[in-house]
Design a protein around this motif. Structure first.
Motif, PDB file in Angstrom:
ATOM      1  N   HIS A   1       0.859  -1.179   0.000  1.00 37.44           N
ATOM      2  CA  HIS A   1       0.000   0.000   0.000  1.00 37.44           C
ATOM      3  C   HIS A   1       0.899   1.233   0.000  1.00 37.44           C
ATOM      4  O   HIS A   1       1.884   1.272   0.749  1.00 37.44           O
ATOM      5  CB  HIS A   1      -0.912   0.013   1.234  1.00 37.44           C
TER       6      HIS A   1
ATOM      7  N   ASP B   1       3.978   0.557   2.419  1.00 30.86           N
ATOM      8  CA  ASP B   1       3.660  -0.171   3.650  1.00 30.86           C
ATOM      9  C   ASP B   1       3.265  -1.582   3.255  1.00 30.86           C
ATOM     10  O   ASP B   1       2.767  -1.819   2.150  1.00 30.86           O
ATOM     11  CB  ASP B   1       2.453   0.449   4.370  1.00 30.86           C
TER      12      ASP B   1
ATOM     13  N   VAL C   1       0.540  -4.344   4.358  1.00 29.10           N
ATOM     14  CA  VAL C   1      -0.719  -4.408   5.098  1.00 29.10           C
ATOM     15  C   VAL C   1      -1.352  -5.780   4.863  1.00 29.10           C
ATOM     16  O   VAL C   1      -1.513  -6.213   3.728  1.00 29.10           O
ATOM     17  CB  VAL C   1      -1.689  -3.289   4.653  1.00 29.10           C
TER      18      VAL C   1
ATOM     19  N   ARG D   1      -2.724  -6.002  10.477  1.00 27.88           N
ATOM     20  CA  ARG D   1      -1.262  -5.846  10.602  1.00 27.88           C
ATOM     21  C   ARG D   1      -0.752  -4.845   9.579  1.00 27.88           C
ATOM     22  O   ARG D   1      -1.179  -4.850   8.431  1.00 27.88           O
ATOM     23  CB  ARG D   1      -0.544  -7.184  10.359  1.00 27.88           C
ATOM     24  N   ARG D   2       0.208  -4.015  10.007  1.00 32.59           N
ATOM     25  CA  ARG D   2       0.815  -3.032   9.100  1.00 32.59           C
ATOM     26  C   ARG D   2       2.277  -2.835   9.477  1.00 32.59           C
ATOM     27  O   ARG D   2       2.611  -2.676  10.646  1.00 32.59           O
ATOM     28  CB  ARG D   2       0.081  -1.704   9.196  1.00 32.59           C
TER      29      ARG D   2
ATOM     30  N   GLY E   1       4.955  -0.063   8.395  1.00 34.32           N
ATOM     31  CA  GLY E   1       5.071   1.197   7.679  1.00 34.32           C
ATOM     32  C   GLY E   1       6.410   1.370   6.994  1.00 34.32           C
ATOM     33  O   GLY E   1       7.445   1.031   7.546  1.00 34.32           O
TER      34      GLY E   1
END
Length: 184
Positions: free
Chosen positions: A92, A110, A112, A116-117, A119
């Motif tokens: 993303h 990021d 994703v 959950r992410r 960055g």
């Protein structure tokens, strides 16, 4: 962040070490190792023959045998994986960007997966400068929060918070990003 030729020339001229000779503090490579101090500046793009795998826990993010290794003086290689070999639904767009005097304007990503992410864990050069064109349809990943493998061996992240090289046992350093390496 400017790509005009005077700025680029000035940025490119700042580097003391260009792979032409090893500094006195460079580690002596063991048998079968490459010294990152022999890598050139500007960096070279080399097809990586070994399989590259990126895992986020148990989730496979990418797997390829068609990566580009960017090899630059004092840096472990940064691996750029073709987008066709990446789980694109996990990427993303992230805020921010940067500019490399060799590769051009970078875009950040990021990861994703549901809630959950991670960055700014990846970056790409969709419009690279001359000489870096093979990277246009590729993405690179920081190894800090991922499990990254080169030819089946787990890589360690390059020191520091900015650089994205992966350290493998076949490399001799020291590596840019560690303490007192800013002028390398």
């Amino acid at each position: 962040m400017n790509s005009d030729s005077k700025w680029l020339d000035s940025a490119r001229e700042q580097w003391l070490w260009r792979g032409e000779e090893r500094p006195p503090f460079a580690d002596v490579p063991a048998s079968g190792q490459l010294s990152v101090w022999d890598f050139p500046r500007p960096p070279e793009l080399v097809r990586e023959a070994r399989e590259i795998v990126v895992l986020w826990g148990n989730l496979e993010v990418a797997r390829t045998q068609a990566a580009w290794a960017v090899r630059e003086t004092a840096h472990p290689p940064t691996f750029y994986l073709p987008l066709v070999d990446v789980q694109l639904d996990l990427l993303h767009p992230a805020a921010g960007g940067s500019f490399c005097e060799w590769k051009g304007p970078a875009r950040y990503w990021d990861l994703v997966d549901g809630a959950r992410r991670l960055g700014q864990v990846a970056w790409s050069y969709p419009n690279p400068l001359s000489g870096a064109e093979p990277l246009a349809n590729c993405v690179a990943f920081y190894a800090h929060n991922l499990d990254c493998y080169v030819g089946g061996s787990k890589a360690r992240p390059q020191p520091g918070g900015f650089y994205g090289g992966w350290i493998t046992s076949d490399l001799a350093g020291p590596f840019k990003g560690g303490p007192d390496s800013g002028a390398w």
